[in-house]
Design a protein around this motif. Structure first.
Motif, PDB file in Angstrom:
ATOM      1  N   GLN A   1      41.155  38.552  44.261  1.00  0.00           N
ATOM      2  CA  GLN A   1      41.518  38.460  43.014  1.00  0.00           C
ATOM      3  C   GLN A   1      41.300  37.844  41.840  1.00  0.00           C
ATOM      4  O   GLN A   1      41.619  38.646  40.784  1.00  0.00           O
ATOM      5  N   SER A   2      40.752  36.908  42.623  1.00  0.00           N
ATOM      6  CA  SER A   2      39.501  36.289  41.000  1.00  0.00           C
ATOM      7  C   SER A   2      38.517  36.101  40.456  1.00  0.00           C
ATOM      8  O   SER A   2      37.579  35.431  39.632  1.00  0.00           O
ATOM      9  N   LEU A   3      38.075  37.545  41.215  1.00  0.00           N
ATOM     10  CA  LEU A   3      36.717  37.873  40.936  1.00  0.00           C
ATOM     11  C   LEU A   3      36.088  38.046  39.669  1.00  0.00           C
ATOM     12  O   LEU A   3      37.196  39.355  39.599  1.00  0.00           O
ATOM     13  N   PRO A   4      35.082  37.694  38.839  1.00  0.00           N
ATOM     14  CA  PRO A   4      35.497  38.368  37.558  1.00  0.00           C
ATOM     15  C   PRO A   4      34.309  39.745  37.691  1.00  0.00           C
ATOM     16  O   PRO A   4      34.802  40.336  39.320  1.00  0.00           O
ATOM     17  N   GLU A   5      34.615  40.899  36.764  1.00  0.00           N
ATOM     18  CA  GLU A   5      34.309  41.337  36.049  1.00  0.00           C
ATOM     19  C   GLU A   5      33.150  41.816  36.462  1.00  0.00           C
ATOM     20  O   GLU A   5      31.803  41.182  36.560  1.00  0.00           O
ATOM     21  N   GLY A   6      32.666  43.301  37.616  1.00  0.00           N
ATOM     22  CA  GLY A   6      30.933  43.825  38.011  1.00  0.00           C
ATOM     23  C   GLY A   6      31.232  43.064  39.118  1.00  0.00           C
ATOM     24  O   GLY A   6      29.646  43.210  39.899  1.00  0.00           O
ATOM     25  N   ALA A   7      31.937  41.775  39.952  1.00  0.00           N
ATOM     26  CA  ALA A   7      31.778  40.903  41.006  1.00  0.00           C
ATOM     27  C   ALA A   7      32.869  42.118  42.226  1.00  0.00           C
ATOM     28  O   ALA A   7      34.017  42.384  41.933  1.00  0.00           O
TER      29      ALA A   7
END
Length: 88
Positions: free
Chosen positions: A28-34
């Protein structure tokens, strides 16, 4: 622009941390694009188990920095270390 796969070692704060819940918080904490392309677990010592998510990120400036920063802010995480990196 290509993509990079990084295997990141995530150490929980204690053996009492629920690893399944920690995996969900990391996703849930992943930045956009990852995105996470699977998890491995490795026994460290005294009941402590390290998580090794394989994270796929775009091959642009910064590499895995944004992912490392977001993982470091997740509840239950003691430390983050990039284990290996490769291009896809």
């Amino acid at each position: 622009m290509g993509k990079v796969a990084a295997k990141i070692k995530v150490m929980p704060q204690s053996p009492d941390v629920d690893l399944d819940a920690l995996q969900e918080r990391l996703e849930q904490s992943l930045p956009e694009g990852a995105k996470i392309n699977g998890f491995e677990r490795d026994d460290v010592a005294f009941g402590l188990v390290a998580l090794f998510p394989t994270v796929v990120v775009p091959d642009d400036s910064g590499g895995t920095d944004a992912v490392e920063e977001s993982f470091a802010d997740v509840e239950g995480v003691e430390s983050i270390e990039v284990d290996s990196v490769g291009r896809l």
